[in-house]
Design a protein around this motif. Sequence first.
Motif, PDB file in Angstrom:
ATOM      1  N   PHE A   1     -27.936  68.630  50.275  1.00  0.00           N
ATOM      2  CA  PHE A   1     -28.238  68.113  49.065  1.00  0.00           C
ATOM      3  C   PHE A   1     -29.287  68.790  48.114  1.00  0.00           C
ATOM      4  O   PHE A   1     -29.827  68.367  47.234  1.00  0.00           O
ATOM      5  CB  PHE A   1     -28.952  66.688  49.426  1.00  0.00           C
ATOM      6  CG  PHE A   1     -27.837  66.044  50.288  1.00  0.00           C
ATOM      7  CD1 PHE A   1     -26.433  65.804  49.972  1.00  0.00           C
ATOM      8  CD2 PHE A   1     -28.527  65.607  51.554  1.00  0.00           C
ATOM      9  CE1 PHE A   1     -25.751  65.072  50.493  1.00  0.00           C
ATOM     10  CE2 PHE A   1     -27.379  64.841  52.305  1.00  0.00           C
ATOM     11  CZ  PHE A   1     -25.829  64.642  51.909  1.00  0.00           C
ATOM     12  N   GLU A   2     -29.007  70.451  48.226  1.00  0.00           N
ATOM     13  CA  GLU A   2     -29.885  71.180  47.162  1.00  0.00           C
ATOM     14  C   GLU A   2     -31.245  70.812  46.841  1.00  0.00           C
ATOM     15  O   GLU A   2     -31.507  70.639  45.809  1.00  0.00           O
ATOM     16  CB  GLU A   2     -29.336  71.123  46.201  1.00  0.00           C
ATOM     17  CG  GLU A   2     -27.434  71.855  46.188  1.00  0.00           C
ATOM     18  CD  GLU A   2     -26.791  71.677  45.116  1.00  0.00           C
ATOM     19  OE1 GLU A   2     -27.402  72.081  43.981  1.00  0.00           O
ATOM     20  OE2 GLU A   2     -25.564  71.394  44.992  1.00  0.00           O
TER      21      GLU A   2
ATOM     22  N   SER B   1     -26.272  63.409  39.616  1.00  0.00           N
ATOM     23  CA  SER B   1     -26.275  64.092  40.736  1.00  0.00           C
ATOM     24  C   SER B   1     -27.653  63.802  41.581  1.00  0.00           C
ATOM     25  O   SER B   1     -27.613  63.756  42.864  1.00  0.00           O
ATOM     26  CB  SER B   1     -26.136  65.618  40.396  1.00  0.00           C
ATOM     27  OG  SER B   1     -26.355  66.524  41.605  1.00  0.00           O
TER      28      SER B   1
ATOM     29  N   LEU C   1     -35.582  67.464  44.125  1.00  0.00           N
ATOM     30  CA  LEU C   1     -34.343  67.679  43.836  1.00  0.00           C
ATOM     31  C   LEU C   1     -34.118  67.555  42.169  1.00  0.00           C
ATOM     32  O   LEU C   1     -35.004  66.857  41.659  1.00  0.00           O
ATOM     33  CB  LEU C   1     -33.446  66.200  44.317  1.00  0.00           C
ATOM     34  CG  LEU C   1     -33.378  66.012  45.757  1.00  0.00           C
ATOM     35  CD1 LEU C   1     -32.959  64.314  45.888  1.00  0.00           C
ATOM     36  CD2 LEU C   1     -32.608  66.868  46.407  1.00  0.00           C
TER      37      LEU C   1
ATOM     38  N   ARG D   1     -27.803  62.453  45.376  1.00  0.00           N
ATOM     39  CA  ARG D   1     -28.434  63.405  46.559  1.00  0.00           C
ATOM     40  C   ARG D   1     -29.660  62.848  46.907  1.00  0.00           C
ATOM     41  O   ARG D   1     -29.983  62.945  48.392  1.00  0.00           O
ATOM     42  CB  ARG D   1     -28.744  64.842  45.773  1.00  0.00           C
ATOM     43  CG  ARG D   1     -27.498  65.537  45.587  1.00  0.00           C
ATOM     44  CD  ARG D   1     -27.672  67.151  45.210  1.00  0.00           C
ATOM     45  NE  ARG D   1     -28.097  67.150  43.935  1.00  0.00           N
ATOM     46  CZ  ARG D   1     -29.213  67.726  43.482  1.00  0.00           C
ATOM     47  NH1 ARG D   1     -29.840  68.283  44.197  1.00  0.00           N
ATOM     48  NH2 ARG D   1     -29.452  67.805  42.072  1.00  0.00           N
TER      49      ARG D   1
ATOM     50  N   ARG E   1     -28.825  60.066  49.400  1.00  0.00           N
ATOM     51  CA  ARG E   1     -28.215  60.740  50.893  1.00  0.00           C
ATOM     52  C   ARG E   1     -29.230  61.215  51.608  1.00  0.00           C
ATOM     53  O   ARG E   1     -29.408  61.352  52.842  1.00  0.00           O
ATOM     54  CB  ARG E   1     -27.300  61.679  50.284  1.00  0.00           C
ATOM     55  CG  ARG E   1     -25.908  60.988  49.756  1.00  0.00           C
ATOM     56  CD  ARG E   1     -25.459  59.892  50.752  1.00  0.00           C
ATOM     57  NE  ARG E   1     -24.943  60.626  52.208  1.00  0.00           N
ATOM     58  CZ  ARG E   1     -23.887  61.043  52.345  1.00  0.00           C
ATOM     59  NH1 ARG E   1     -22.827  61.309  51.415  1.00  0.00           N
ATOM     60  NH2 ARG E   1     -23.576  61.738  53.341  1.00  0.00           N
TER      61      ARG E   1
END
Length: 362
Positions: free
Chosen positions: A200-201, A224, A218, A228, A231
Amino acid sequence: MTPETEDHVAEIVRGANGPLSIRGGGTRHAPAEGEALTTAGLSGITLYEPGALTLVARAGTPMAEVEAALAAEGQRLPFEPMDHRPLLGTSGTPTIGGAVAMNVSGPRRVQAGACRDSLIGVRFVDGGGHVVKNGGRVMKNVTGYDLVKLLAGSRGALGILTEVSFKVLPAAATQATLRLDGLDEVHAVTAMAAALSSPFEVSAAAHDPQAGETVLRLEGLAGSVDYRAGRLAEVLTPFGATERIEGDASTALWRGIRDAEPVAGAGDVWRVHVRASRAGEVVARAGAEAALLDWGGGLVWLRVPEGSDLPAALGDLGAHATRVTGPAYAPVQPPALAALEQGIRVQFDPRGVFSAGAPEHA
């Protein structure tokens, strides 16, 4: 001395009869030894091509000027350089050359790399007064020795930076932070590792023991980031419920982490690089008055009582400690490493003109 051209810098170095104390914008405590030479007169962005994601600037260019130019085009420096003034209680103006000389790299290093990873070219004056150029304006343009990487983090010990070139990146449209409360250092490192190893960066992961909070950032497009974040919250369920922080509050939180504000105060401040899994042991052994874990635990900021022998306390943890405030510290290096470092210094500075800029580390 405040030279305004590269040729003037070279002339000063060639005529130096003793050591020079190289300074940028004056945001860090300068070494007392040697005649002061500041790069503040070498200022200005010499090339900026937003379409090519490339920026070239003279070393004394204020960081604020660079960041403003990038922001106007929706871009940024990937490595998120810190501002030392809140931690050190100094004034002055942070410069782009100072960031390179210190290899200053903020929370985003876990995703985007360090300052040296974005640096693609340098110009500098060595100890013989010669102007040296290495790298260029595109990635993978280095032939021979990679002096670009060598100069990043050399703290003025090998030469005076006069111009630096960077690959920049688009700025994120939005950001959000997930916060966990009540974790100790060991569980915080485990939670950060789970987040950073997820798909998830996560662009930053830090833990503040004083506040008892673990935070994960994030960045990206709004849709996005929303997906993310949801999640990632599921991934972090074993560590507790997460709170989401957005907007100015998230930006301010990470600015404080970037600038190590939680460890500011009386005493000696150290930066410790260590395997993230051992960050909890570093805090426990240090007897710290304040601590901050960044880079998922790979960087530990510590404020300890003045005069503490932190390297001795850390012992066999495999940690690399650098004193940021307090008296000068002369590390004991393995003979092979000391010989290698001295050999490099002699090649670049045979007369010892830059001896006042020698790094302090352990």
